[in-house]
Design a protein around this motif. Structure first.
Motif, mmCIF file in Angstrom:
data_model
loop_
_atom_site.group_PDB
_atom_site.id
_atom_site.type_symbol
_atom_site.label_atom_id
_atom_site.label_comp_id
_atom_site.label_asym_id
_atom_site.label_seq_id
_atom_site.Cartn_x
_atom_site.Cartn_y
_atom_site.Cartn_z
ATOM 1 N N ALA A 95 0.817 -1.218 0.000
ATOM 2 C CA ALA A 95 0.000 0.000 0.000
ATOM 3 C C ALA A 95 0.849 1.266 0.000
ATOM 4 O O ALA A 95 1.854 1.359 0.703
ATOM 5 N N ILE A 96 0.399 2.223 -0.809
ATOM 6 C CA ILE A 96 0.887 3.596 -0.669
ATOM 7 C C ILE A 96 -0.107 4.268 0.275
ATOM 8 O O ILE A 96 -1.288 4.412 -0.049
ATOM 9 N N TYR A 97 0.376 4.628 1.441
ATOM 10 C CA TYR A 97 -0.489 5.203 2.481
ATOM 11 C C TYR A 97 -0.429 6.730 2.440
ATOM 12 O O TYR A 97 0.649 7.307 2.272
ATOM 13 N N LEU A 98 -1.597 7.354 2.627
ATOM 14 C CA LEU A 98 -1.633 8.818 2.712
ATOM 15 C C LEU A 98 -2.371 9.276 3.959
ATOM 16 O O LEU A 98 -3.474 8.787 4.251
ATOM 17 N N LEU A 109 -5.170 18.773 -2.157
ATOM 18 C CA LEU A 109 -5.571 17.617 -2.975
ATOM 19 C C LEU A 109 -4.564 17.375 -4.096
ATOM 20 O O LEU A 109 -4.159 16.232 -4.340
ATOM 21 N N ASP A 110 -4.155 18.457 -4.759
ATOM 22 C CA ASP A 110 -3.196 18.314 -5.859
ATOM 23 C C ASP A 110 -1.883 17.733 -5.347
ATOM 24 O O ASP A 110 -1.292 16.858 -5.974
ATOM 25 N N SER A 111 -1.464 18.229 -4.180
ATOM 26 C CA SER A 111 -0.178 17.726 -3.689
ATOM 27 C C SER A 111 -0.307 16.274 -3.240
ATOM 28 O O SER A 111 0.619 15.474 -3.423
ATOM 29 N N ALA A 112 -1.480 15.868 -2.687
ATOM 30 C CA ALA A 112 -1.686 14.457 -2.306
ATOM 31 C C ALA A 112 -1.659 13.566 -3.556
ATOM 32 O O ALA A 112 -1.040 12.493 -3.572
ATOM 33 N N TYR A 113 -2.323 14.028 -4.618
ATOM 34 C CA TYR A 113 -2.358 13.244 -5.859
ATOM 35 C C TYR A 113 -0.944 13.085 -6.434
ATOM 36 O O TYR A 113 -0.516 11.979 -6.762
ATOM 37 N N TRP A 115 1.933 13.383 -4.971
ATOM 38 C CA TRP A 115 2.785 12.577 -4.090
ATOM 39 C C TRP A 115 2.468 11.088 -4.267
ATOM 40 O O TRP A 115 3.362 10.250 -4.352
ATOM 41 N N CYS A 116 1.164 10.777 -4.366
ATOM 42 C CA CYS A 116 0.744 9.384 -4.502
ATOM 43 C C CYS A 116 1.270 8.786 -5.813
ATOM 44 O O CYS A 116 1.792 7.664 -5.827
ATOM 45 N N VAL A 117 1.139 9.534 -6.909
ATOM 46 C CA VAL A 117 1.642 9.037 -8.199
ATOM 47 C C VAL A 117 3.153 8.819 -8.129
ATOM 48 O O VAL A 117 3.670 7.788 -8.570
ATOM 49 N N ASP A 118 3.855 9.780 -7.530
ATOM 50 C CA ASP A 118 5.323 9.647 -7.382
ATOM 51 C C ASP A 118 5.693 8.394 -6.596
ATOM 52 O O ASP A 118 6.616 7.664 -6.964
ATOM 53 N N GLU A 119 4.973 8.161 -5.491
ATOM 54 C CA GLU A 119 5.276 6.994 -4.655
ATOM 55 C C GLU A 119 5.003 5.700 -5.416
ATOM 56 O O GLU A 119 5.774 4.750 -5.353
ATOM 57 N N LEU A 120 3.871 5.665 -6.132
ATOM 58 C CA LEU A 120 3.530 4.460 -6.905
ATOM 59 C C LEU A 120 4.620 4.168 -7.941
ATOM 60 O O LEU A 120 5.056 3.024 -8.087
ATOM 61 N N LEU A 121 5.046 5.215 -8.650
ATOM 62 C CA LEU A 121 6.052 5.012 -9.691
ATOM 63 C C LEU A 121 7.406 4.627 -9.088
ATOM 64 O O LEU A 121 8.116 3.786 -9.633
ATOM 65 N N SER A 122 7.732 5.206 -7.944
ATOM 66 C CA SER A 122 8.997 4.849 -7.276
ATOM 67 C C SER A 122 8.968 3.393 -6.825
ATOM 68 O O SER A 122 9.959 2.669 -6.941
ATOM 69 N N TRP A 123 7.817 2.974 -6.282
ATOM 70 C CA TRP A 123 7.703 1.587 -5.811
ATOM 71 C C TRP A 123 7.757 0.621 -6.988
ATOM 72 O O TRP A 123 8.387 -0.436 -6.929
ATOM 73 N N GLY A 162 -8.515 7.166 -0.001
ATOM 74 C CA GLY A 162 -8.913 7.747 -1.290
ATOM 75 C C GLY A 162 -8.696 9.247 -1.380
ATOM 76 O O GLY A 162 -9.147 9.877 -2.347
ATOM 77 N N TYR A 163 -8.005 9.808 -0.402
ATOM 78 C CA TYR A 163 -7.794 11.267 -0.385
ATOM 79 C C TYR A 163 -7.186 11.826 -1.676
ATOM 80 O O TYR A 163 -7.554 12.920 -2.106
ATOM 81 N N PRO A 164 -6.261 11.112 -2.356
ATOM 82 C CA PRO A 164 -5.689 11.697 -3.583
ATOM 83 C C PRO A 164 -6.611 11.649 -4.796
ATOM 84 O O PRO A 164 -6.239 12.138 -5.865
ATOM 85 N N VAL A 165 -7.792 11.054 -4.660
ATOM 86 C CA VAL A 165 -8.713 10.976 -5.814
ATOM 87 C C VAL A 165 -9.494 12.298 -5.903
ATOM 88 O O VAL A 165 -10.445 12.533 -5.159
ATOM 89 N N ARG A 166 -9.066 13.144 -6.837
ATOM 90 C CA ARG A 166 -9.725 14.459 -6.979
ATOM 91 C C ARG A 166 -10.874 14.390 -7.975
ATOM 92 O O ARG A 166 -11.884 15.060 -7.834
#
Ligand SMILES: [Zn+2]
Length: 384
Positions: A95-98, A109-113, A115-123, A162-166
């Motif tokens: 899990a990518i946790y936020l 919201l934009d920064s959460a989104y 950050w989440c994409v960055d973490e997913l791609l890094s993982w 689901g916080y990064p889902v804008r």
């Protein structure tokens, strides 16, 4: 020589076990239905793990692996591909946790989104780059079977909160990356729904009606059309009712316990909620967080048997087809005897001693989860 004998004996038990245990389990469910030695039980568990596809549906390890300096302060290193291999564990949902932030604030919201994409791609890069010899990412159930055959650890991507889902388009992007479930909220409410922890508190967000918001309804619908499983752990009872009313494919609770056994934990599921999840052919993956498992014992005394009580409770209530494991390792999970991925077989031994058959254990470890995942894939295929 002795070891070879034990393994042969265990294998022959494995193939005769289902009918054998069925005769026994009514009478001696609680204590060693097969009357094996500890060594023989472990050899039998070993054999089952070789043929089963085993999953842990919730670990917070990416946070630890990508930020070993202590991001979010929870960092224990309970999961690695090597520990999983030692424990006979094939796969895990990483899990990518936020943290929850203000959802009315576009900048947050934009920064959460982002950050989440960055973490997913890094993982993804961590797994498919430097660790590609030992692990691979499963983007489909077909990938799961292929990776099992190749002897690699199976990584599944998911998002906790689901916080990064804008917007609904963000879900398209997450699906493209390979996200296979999203936990709709994390304790506190967000733009999708209310969370479980602050029921009756001032944190309620009036426009959600204490359950799914209108946007949340669209999110759930779109997730299922994209083949992203809906994870109902952490959400409020009202949100769960709303979700189950509108889903078209099964859901999972990726890491939840039973309120009947630990009533003080608001995040645990009531018997009615467990029945309702089973009624949509979903699955409840029991978590190993000690604070979720017992009101009777101090947390430092909670071990595998207490965890198995929750698993048995769900089995007795709705059947073995609706229960599995989601440890929450590297995010607060772990009990005595099951405190990292190398110790999975200890739980198998405990369940064997309670009369679980090989077939039931194969379902528990992965068959149930794969059934739910495949049903979600099949539903999503209509929208491609
Ligand atoms: Zn959690």
């Amino acid at each position: 020589m002795k070891r070879i004998f034990v393994i042969v004996a265990a294998l022959s038990l494995l193939f005769s076990y289902s009918s054998d245990a069925q005769e026994h389990c009514g009478k001696c469910k609680k204590s060693g239905a097969l009357n094996l030695t500890d060594e023989q039980y472990m050899a039998l568990a070993d054999s089952i793990h070789k043929v089963a596809i085993s999953f842990d549906t919730h670990v917070d390890t990416p946070t630890y692996s990508l930020h070993p300096d202590g991001h979010y302060t929870v960092a224990k290193g309970q999961v690695s591909f090597e520990l999983m291999r030692q424990g006979g564990q094939d796969g895990a949902f990483f899990a990518i946790y936020l943290d929850q932030g203000p959802w009315q604030n576009q900048k947050s919201l934009d920064s959460a989104y982002n950050w989440c994409v960055d973490e997913l791609l890094s993982w993804k890069n961590y797994v498919e780059g430097s660790h590609s010899q030992e692990a691979g990412i499963a983007y489909s159930t077909d990938d799961v079977y292929r990776l099992k055959k190749e002897g690699k650890r199976i990584v599944v991507l998911c998002i906790e909160n689901g916080y990064p889902v804008r917007t609904l388009e963000d879900l398209d992007e997450f699906a493209k990356i390979g996200v296979k479930y999203i936990t709709l909220s994390h304790n506190t409410p967000n733009q999708i729904c209310d969370g479980s922890r602050y029921i009756n508190s001032y944190y309620w967000y009036p426009s959600t009606g204490h359950g799914l918001s209108p946007f949340g309804e669209e999110v759930v619908e779109r997730m299922q059309q994209l083949g992203i499983m809906v994870d109902v752990s952490h959400i409020s009872s009202e949100s769960l009712v709303d979700v189950l009313k509108i889903v078209k494919a099964p859901v999972l609770a990726s890491h939840s316990g039973c309120k009947a056994l630990k009533p003080s934990q608001t995040r645990n599921l009531t018997d009615d909620e467990i029945r309702a999840i089973a009624a949509v052919d979903g699955v409840i993956q029991v978590g190993t967080g000690r604070f979720f498992l017992s009101d009777d014992l101090p947390y430092y005394k909670v071990g595998v048997a207490i965890l198995a009580n929750h698993i048995d409770h769900i089995k007795n209530l709705v059947g073995y087809r609706h229960v599995g494991l989601g440890t929450d390792f590297d995010g607060g999970g772990g009990v005595i005897g099951l405190d990292n991925s190398s110790q999975m077989k200890n739980l198998t031994v405990e369940l064997l001693k309670r009369g679980w058959t090989a077939e039931e254990l194969k379902a528990f470890w992965g068959g149930n989860l794969l059934r739910v995942w495949k049903a979600c894939e099949d539903y999503a295929s209509r929208f491609k």
